[in-house]
Motif scaffolding. Structure first.
Motif, PDB file in Angstrom:
ATOM      1  N   ASN A   1       0.830  -1.210   0.000  1.00  9.65           N
ATOM      2  CA  ASN A   1       0.000   0.000   0.000  1.00  9.65           C
ATOM      3  C   ASN A   1       0.861   1.255   0.000  1.00  9.65           C
ATOM      4  OD1 ASN A   1      -1.216   2.134   2.178  1.00  9.65           O
ATOM      5  ND2 ASN A   1      -2.791   1.432   0.744  1.00  9.65           N
ATOM      6  N   ARG A   2       2.019   1.171   0.617  1.00 11.80           N
ATOM      7  CA  ARG A   2       2.914   2.324   0.639  1.00 11.80           C
ATOM      8  C   ARG A   2       3.423   2.673  -0.752  1.00 11.80           C
ATOM      9  NH1 ARG A   2       2.206   4.958   5.401  1.00 11.80           N
ATOM     10  NH2 ARG A   2       2.159   3.492   7.129  1.00 11.80           N
ATOM     11  N   LEU A   3       3.390   1.713  -1.677  1.00 10.63           N
ATOM     12  CA  LEU A   3       3.823   1.999  -3.043  1.00 10.63           C
ATOM     13  C   LEU A   3       2.882   2.972  -3.734  1.00 10.63           C
ATOM     14  CD1 LEU A   3       4.892  -1.553  -4.262  1.00 10.63           C
ATOM     15  CD2 LEU A   3       6.370   0.317  -3.527  1.00 10.63           C
ATOM     16  N   GLY A   4       1.635   3.078  -3.249  1.00 12.14           N
ATOM     17  CA  GLY A   4       0.698   4.032  -3.839  1.00 12.14           C
ATOM     18  C   GLY A   4       1.225   5.451  -3.750  1.00 12.14           C
ATOM     19  N   TYR A   5       1.763   5.812  -2.595  1.00 11.81           N
ATOM     20  CA  TYR A   5       2.364   7.142  -2.434  1.00 11.81           C
ATOM     21  C   TYR A   5       3.521   7.318  -3.408  1.00 11.81           C
ATOM     22  CZ  TYR A   5       4.961  10.957  -0.225  1.00 11.81           C
ATOM     23  OH  TYR A   5       5.636  12.124   0.016  1.00 11.81           O
TER      24      TYR A   5
ATOM     25  N   PHE B   1       4.101   5.731  -6.294  1.00  9.51           N
ATOM     26  CA  PHE B   1       3.673   5.784  -7.692  1.00  9.51           C
ATOM     27  C   PHE B   1       3.005   7.120  -8.035  1.00  9.51           C
ATOM     28  CE2 PHE B   1       3.312   0.885  -8.064  1.00  9.51           C
ATOM     29  CZ  PHE B   1       4.680   0.814  -8.279  1.00  9.51           C
ATOM     30  N   THR B   2       2.148   7.628  -7.126  1.00 10.57           N
ATOM     31  CA  THR B   2       1.456   8.880  -7.438  1.00 10.57           C
ATOM     32  C   THR B   2       2.431  10.053  -7.516  1.00 10.57           C
ATOM     33  OG1 THR B   2       0.951   9.090  -5.072  1.00 10.57           O
ATOM     34  CG2 THR B   2      -0.767   8.191  -6.484  1.00 10.57           C
ATOM     35  N   HIS B   3       3.378  10.114  -6.603  1.00  7.80           N
ATOM     36  CA  HIS B   3       4.351  11.207  -6.652  1.00  7.80           C
ATOM     37  C   HIS B   3       5.302  11.038  -7.835  1.00  7.80           C
ATOM     38  CE1 HIS B   3       2.784  12.055  -2.694  1.00  7.80           C
ATOM     39  NE2 HIS B   3       3.536  13.146  -2.621  1.00  7.80           N
ATOM     40  N   LEU B   4       5.678   9.800  -8.107  1.00 10.46           N
ATOM     41  CA  LEU B   4       6.535   9.562  -9.260  1.00 10.46           C
ATOM     42  C   LEU B   4       5.796   9.890 -10.555  1.00 10.46           C
ATOM     43  CD1 LEU B   4       9.288   8.532 -10.198  1.00 10.46           C
ATOM     44  CD2 LEU B   4       8.333   6.222 -10.263  1.00 10.46           C
ATOM     45  N   ALA B   5       4.473   9.650 -10.575  1.00  8.07           N
ATOM     46  CA  ALA B   5       3.670   9.977 -11.760  1.00  8.07           C
ATOM     47  C   ALA B   5       3.701  11.473 -12.033  1.00  8.07           C
ATOM     48  CB  ALA B   5       2.236   9.499 -11.554  1.00  8.07           C
TER      49      ALA B   5
ATOM     50  N   LEU C   1       1.271   5.226 -14.123  1.00  7.85           N
ATOM     51  CA  LEU C   1       1.732   5.198 -12.733  1.00  7.85           C
ATOM     52  C   LEU C   1       0.707   5.855 -11.806  1.00  7.85           C
ATOM     53  CD1 LEU C   1       5.499   6.144 -13.209  1.00  7.85           C
ATOM     54  CD2 LEU C   1       4.595   3.923 -12.508  1.00  7.85           C
ATOM     55  N   LEU C   2       0.089   6.927 -12.272  1.00  5.69           N
ATOM     56  CA  LEU C   2      -0.902   7.617 -11.450  1.00  5.69           C
ATOM     57  C   LEU C   2      -2.112   6.730 -11.190  1.00  5.69           C
ATOM     58  CD1 LEU C   2      -1.689  10.298 -10.094  1.00  5.69           C
ATOM     59  CD2 LEU C   2      -2.738  10.972 -12.259  1.00  5.69           C
ATOM     60  N   ILE C   3      -2.570   6.039 -12.216  1.00  8.76           N
ATOM     61  CA  ILE C   3      -3.727   5.150 -12.046  1.00  8.76           C
ATOM     62  C   ILE C   3      -3.405   4.031 -11.071  1.00  8.76           C
ATOM     63  CG2 ILE C   3      -5.201   3.489 -13.241  1.00  8.76           C
ATOM     64  CD1 ILE C   3      -4.993   5.307 -15.705  1.00  8.76           C
ATOM     65  N   VAL C   4      -2.225   3.419 -11.264  1.00  6.66           N
ATOM     66  CA  VAL C   4      -1.821   2.333 -10.360  1.00  6.66           C
ATOM     67  C   VAL C   4      -1.678   2.852  -8.936  1.00  6.66           C
ATOM     68  CG1 VAL C   4       0.020   0.695  -9.821  1.00  6.66           C
ATOM     69  CG2 VAL C   4      -0.720   0.999 -12.187  1.00  6.66           C
ATOM     70  N   GLY C   5      -1.045   4.025  -8.795  1.00 10.82           N
ATOM     71  CA  GLY C   5      -0.832   4.575  -7.459  1.00 10.82           C
ATOM     72  C   GLY C   5      -2.136   4.898  -6.752  1.00 10.82           C
ATOM     73  N   VAL C   6      -3.069   5.522  -7.462  1.00 11.89           N
ATOM     74  CA  VAL C   6      -4.361   5.847  -6.855  1.00 11.89           C
ATOM     75  C   VAL C   6      -5.110   4.575  -6.479  1.00 11.89           C
ATOM     76  CG1 VAL C   6      -6.621   6.860  -7.322  1.00 11.89           C
ATOM     77  CG2 VAL C   6      -4.555   8.088  -7.983  1.00 11.89           C
TER      78      VAL C   6
ATOM     79  N   VAL D   1      -3.824   1.633  -5.736  1.00 14.62           N
ATOM     80  CA  VAL D   1      -3.169   0.996  -4.586  1.00 14.62           C
ATOM     81  C   VAL D   1      -3.484   1.752  -3.297  1.00 14.62           C
ATOM     82  CG1 VAL D   1      -0.921   0.492  -3.540  1.00 14.62           C
ATOM     83  CG2 VAL D   1      -1.332  -0.077  -5.941  1.00 14.62           C
ATOM     84  N   MET D   2      -3.461   3.090  -3.362  1.00 16.14           N
ATOM     85  CA  MET D   2      -3.683   3.878  -2.145  1.00 16.14           C
ATOM     86  C   MET D   2      -5.116   3.760  -1.627  1.00 16.14           C
ATOM     87  SD  MET D   2      -1.604   7.457  -2.100  1.00 16.14           S
ATOM     88  CE  MET D   2      -2.515   8.157  -3.453  1.00 16.14           C
ATOM     89  N   PHE D   3      -6.085   3.772  -2.533  1.00 26.75           N
ATOM     90  CA  PHE D   3      -7.471   3.859  -2.107  1.00 26.75           C
ATOM     91  C   PHE D   3      -8.165   2.497  -2.010  1.00 26.75           C
ATOM     92  CE2 PHE D   3      -6.709   8.161  -3.606  1.00 26.75           C
ATOM     93  CZ  PHE D   3      -7.289   8.908  -2.604  1.00 26.75           C
ATOM     94  N   TYR D   4      -7.629   1.488  -2.666  1.00 22.30           N
ATOM     95  CA  TYR D   4      -8.329   0.204  -2.683  1.00 22.30           C
ATOM     96  C   TYR D   4      -7.562  -0.914  -1.984  1.00 22.30           C
ATOM     97  CZ  TYR D   4     -11.448   2.440  -5.979  1.00 22.30           C
ATOM     98  OH  TYR D   4     -12.344   3.302  -6.567  1.00 22.30           O
ATOM     99  N   THR D   5      -6.429  -0.585  -1.384  1.00 26.14           N
ATOM    100  CA  THR D   5      -5.708  -1.580  -0.585  1.00 26.14           C
ATOM    101  C   THR D   5      -5.442  -0.991   0.793  1.00 26.14           C
ATOM    102  OG1 THR D   5      -3.505  -0.842  -1.303  1.00 26.14           O
ATOM    103  CG2 THR D   5      -4.604  -2.536  -2.645  1.00 26.14           C
ATOM    104  N   SER D   6      -5.145  -1.860   1.736  1.00 29.23           N
ATOM    105  CA  SER D   6      -4.932  -1.430   3.118  1.00 29.23           C
ATOM    106  C   SER D   6      -3.706  -2.139   3.684  1.00 29.23           C
ATOM    107  CB  SER D   6      -6.167  -1.752   3.975  1.00 29.23           C
ATOM    108  OG  SER D   6      -5.925  -1.466   5.332  1.00 29.23           O
ATOM    109  N   HIS D   7      -2.908  -1.389   4.422  1.00 30.04           N
ATOM    110  CA  HIS D   7      -1.747  -1.952   5.108  1.00 30.04           C
ATOM    111  C   HIS D   7      -2.198  -2.422   6.495  1.00 30.04           C
ATOM    112  CE1 HIS D   7       2.655  -1.389   6.617  1.00 30.04           C
ATOM    113  NE2 HIS D   7       2.322  -2.660   6.442  1.00 30.04           N
ATOM    114  N   ARG D   8      -2.217  -3.748   6.718  1.00 30.85           N
ATOM    115  CA  ARG D   8      -2.739  -4.326   7.952  1.00 30.85           C
ATOM    116  C   ARG D   8      -1.622  -5.023   8.735  1.00 30.85           C
ATOM    117  NH1 ARG D   8      -6.637  -6.990   3.878  1.00 30.85           N
ATOM    118  NH2 ARG D   8      -4.805  -6.305   2.705  1.00 30.85           N
ATOM    119  N   ARG D   9      -1.643  -4.783  10.036  1.00 30.72           N
ATOM    120  CA  ARG D   9      -0.651  -5.397  10.932  1.00 30.72           C
ATOM    121  C   ARG D   9      -1.370  -6.098  12.091  1.00 30.72           C
ATOM    122  NH1 ARG D   9       4.681  -3.722  10.689  1.00 30.72           N
ATOM    123  NH2 ARG D   9       5.147  -1.978   9.270  1.00 30.72           N
ATOM    124  N   VAL D  10      -0.827  -7.234  12.523  1.00 32.44           N
ATOM    125  CA  VAL D  10      -1.315  -7.924  13.730  1.00 32.44           C
ATOM    126  C   VAL D  10      -0.109  -8.348  14.569  1.00 32.44           C
ATOM    127  CG1 VAL D  10      -3.468  -8.739  12.697  1.00 32.44           C
ATOM    128  CG2 VAL D  10      -1.402 -10.143  12.521  1.00 32.44           C
ATOM    129  N   TRP D  11      -0.327  -8.403  15.886  1.00 29.58           N
ATOM    130  CA  TRP D  11       0.725  -8.847  16.814  1.00 29.58           C
ATOM    131  C   TRP D  11       0.130  -9.864  17.783  1.00 29.58           C
ATOM    132  CZ3 TRP D  11       0.100  -3.760  15.417  1.00 29.58           C
ATOM    133  CH2 TRP D  11       1.201  -3.136  14.804  1.00 29.58           C
TER     134      TRP D  11
END
Length: 680
Positions: free
Chosen positions: A175-179, A181-185, A615-620, A622-632
């Motif tokens: 999900n962090r790749l969305g940022y 890709f959008t800035h690189l776009a 790149l902009l389409i992919v980045g948007v 990834v950012m809006f339709y995926t989620s970075h999830r963590r569990v411990w």
């Protein structure tokens, strides 16, 4: 007495930041990037609304000198190549690149960092959490946890802290790749815009390698320093007006107040051009059938059809259908004298775009044939449209062929004219329309020449010739005065001749002006009416003689048709001096040659921009339709025997979806650890 001792503590000051660090912080700030994007967006709107790269004269005509000066100073006529726009794009590239430089390394580390040093009290503060005490030992709990995490799609890392073990799972770290890709776009799109901003062309012009041609000369007369060889301009957008049956291997690049000739690596030939119209007269569709000649790449010419919104793309050059016009139609004209010339009306033959020198009693004039149009579908006057007219198509009429021309004197001053070939029916009568104006910004002022029964302007033009023939006027008026039952005083006959002479030179305005000069103000209205009545009677005598010259047997009283014609002729004669031309050009015949207006564009940065949008389409996405999830999972031996387990998790977006995923993970782990559902 002992004085109290005050403890002096050193004041802590913030560490001084270097100039480089401050500069990086400024360039990489979000506020700066958003401001630059807003400015670029506004400039793009201006570049879309305001037609770009038009001749300067067009902007002056449309917006006036003041706003033209504003547009010129701001470079709004060529926004995408303006220095300030290119500078903003370059600054935006730098700013966004600095953002990437500052934040991307940390994001990449975040994507691979599982955070296995979390504390139990921190996990208990999470919204999504669960805590159990189970009888199984630590090894069995870890085995069940690993199976549950794998089944839920989490990758996990373990860290043994001695008295406890932390298992950290992560899913959707990309999900962090969305940022990224959008800035690189943004960087890639701006680089494409810079590449298409004619920077190389401006650099060459600044160095003096090329020079903008500002003269009105044909392409063949353009010097080498104003020609651009194929391949030397990576991006351009040029135009060409291509007549039927002709070919061209160049396009005109209009910039500021001049142009360059951009040579092409192939030749384009127009075989046939067609245009269709809506009932309102607006072009519905125009189509060009072309041949592409390229001996280096084609065994035979390439046949293609170009129409609106369906361009031809060949070797990276996009050829659009953008306009149409005349391609040099051949015109046969008859020049009827309007200012007293006694010579026969000469025939003039020429082609649209040609300049012809003419010798007239008023001096040498240059006739510039500007344009020819076969169809002129225009709205009808209100008097011609019935009140119950509901069909939109019936409110328009084809006024037939016309041509436009300019008459330029030796001082360079010119008037523009338009003349229609066939008579137009207005209010039930036929008129030849001839319009004039001094500048293209004005509307045409029309002269209505009444059509005679044969549908020609001949009768009116004979009346004009008679009006300017002073000896003939004198003879006709004297003869009619002698035939009357009552002798006409010599003073009245002189007044009649003088009024006709004034009318011939200056129209009705000259007669009214004369009345103002010789008549007191209190009698002006009465005298003016008397002058016009005398003038009307005198002109009627000239008109009767013109009818007799045609072979018509007429009495002193005119018939209804002849009377209507006389009224229309008087109206035209009254304003004839304002027409400004020593002759009336009548279009007798023509041979139409159509021309297709083609726009030829090459976008060297097009693929770069396409990559940026991808790149902009992919980045948007990834950012809006995926989620970075963590569990411990925090696992430790319980003092009373067994194992204590704390499970917690979080997601950076789509919280409801993560709640369901966490609930499913908790249920799987509880099942594997043998925990009854009521103890969950």
């Amino acid at each position: 007495m002992t004085e109290p001792v005050t403890e002096v503590r050193p004041v802590r000051t913030a560490p001084r930041r270097s100039l480089g660090w401050l500069l990086l912080e400024f360039l990489g700030s979000m506020n700066l990037a958003i401001t630059l994007l807003v400015v670029v967006s506004i400039a793009s709107v201006i570049g879309t609304v305001l037609k770009q790269n038009e001749p300067f004269q067009n902007y002056i005509i449309k917006f006036g000198p003041f706003w033209f000066e504003v547009f010129q100073r701001l470079g709004l006529s060529d926004v995408y190549s303006a220095a300030w726009f290119v500078g903003i794009l370059a600054f935006l590239v730098v700013s966004t690149s600095v953002c990437l430089y500052r934040h991307v390394p940390g994001m990449l580390r975040e994507m691979s960092h599982y955070r296995t040093d979390v504390q139990a009290k921190s996990l208990r503060a999470f919204h999504n959490r669960a805590e159990w005490r189970v009888a199984a030992d630590r090894a069995a709990v870890l085995a069940g946890l690993g199976e549950a995490l794998k089944a839920s799609g989490f990758k996990a890392r373990l860290k043994d802290h001695g008295d406890h073990v932390v298992a950290a799972g992560m899913r959707g770290g990309f999900n962090r790749l969305g940022y990224l890709f959008t800035h690189l776009a943004i960087v890639v799109i701006c680089l494409g815009g810079l590449f298409d901003g004619n920077l190389l062309l401006k650099w060459r012009e600044w160095r003096g390698d090329i020079r903008l041609e500002t003269r009105d000369v044909a392409a063949r007369d353009v010097p080498p320093e104003s020609r651009l060889a194929p391949g030397t301009t990576p991006s351009f957008r040029g135009n060409i007006m291509l007549p039927e049956g002709s070919a061209s291997n160049f396009a005109f690049l209009r910039l500021r107040d001049g142009f360059f000739v951009q040579e092409l690596p192939f030749a384009l030939e127009l075989k046939k051009f067609r245009v269709d119209y809506y009932p309102t007269g607006q072009p519905k569709d125009f189509v060009s059938q072309v041949l592409v000649h390229d001996s280096g790449h084609l065994d035979k010419p390439l046949e293609a059809t170009i129409r609106v919104n369906h361009p031809l793309v060949y070797r990276g050059y996009a050829i659009y259908q953008s306009d149409f016009g005349d391609g040099g139609s051949k015109l046969r004209l008859r020049a009827w004298p309007l200012a007293g010339q006694k010579a026969e009306a000469p025939v003039i033959e020429g082609s649209v775009g040609q300049k012809l020198g003419l010798k007239t009693p008023q001096g040498e004039l240059t006739l510039e044939l500007e344009d020819f149009r076969l169809f002129n579908i225009l709205p009808l006057p209100k008097s011609e449209v019935g009140e119950d007219e509901t069909d939109q198509a019936k409110k328009f009429r084809n006024f037939g062929p016309n041509f436009t021309f300019k008459l330029r004197d030796s001082a360079g001053q010119a008037l523009e004219y338009v003349s229609y070939m066939v008579p137009t029916q207005l209010d039930g009568r036929g008129y030849f329309l001839a319009g004039t104006r001094s500048t293209p910004a004005e509307e045409y002022s029309y002269l209505r020449i009444p059509a005679d029964p044969k549908g020609t302007p001949t009768r009116f033009l004979k009346l004009v010739a008679a009006l300017h023939d002073a000896p003939r006027v004198e003879a006709i008026l004297d003869a009619n005065a002698a035939q009357g039952t009552q002798p006409v005083p010599a003073e009245v006959r002189e007044v009649r001749k003088r009024l006709v002479g004034l009318f011939a030179k200056g129209g009705a305005d000259a007669v009214i002006a004369r009345a103002k000069e010789v008549v007191p103000a209190e009698r002006l209205q009465e005298a003016t009416g008397l002058y016009l009545e005398i003038l009307r009677g005198s002109l009627a005598e000239l008109y009767l003689q013109v009818l007799r010259d045609e072979g018509l047997v007429v009495e002193s009283q005119l018939g209804e048709a002849e009377q209507r014609f006389f009224e229309d002729a008087l109206n035209a004669l009254a304003v004839l001096p304002n027409y400004g031309s020593p002759f009336y050009l009548q279009l007798e015949n023509f041979e139409q040659v159509q021309a297709s207006g083609l726009q030829i564009a090459k976008a060297g940065g097009q693929n770069i921009v396409y990559l940026g949008f991808a790149l902009l389409i992919v980045g948007v996405f990834v950012m809006f339709y995926t989620s970075h999830r963590r569990v411990w999972a925090w696992i430790a031996d319980d003092a009373g025997g067994g194992t204590r387990v704390i499970l917690a998790g979080t997601g950076n977006r789509h919280q409801q979806q993560f709640d369901r995923e966490f609930a499913a993970l908790r249920a799987r782990l509880a099942q594997r650890l043998g925990i009854p559902s009521e103890h969950e």
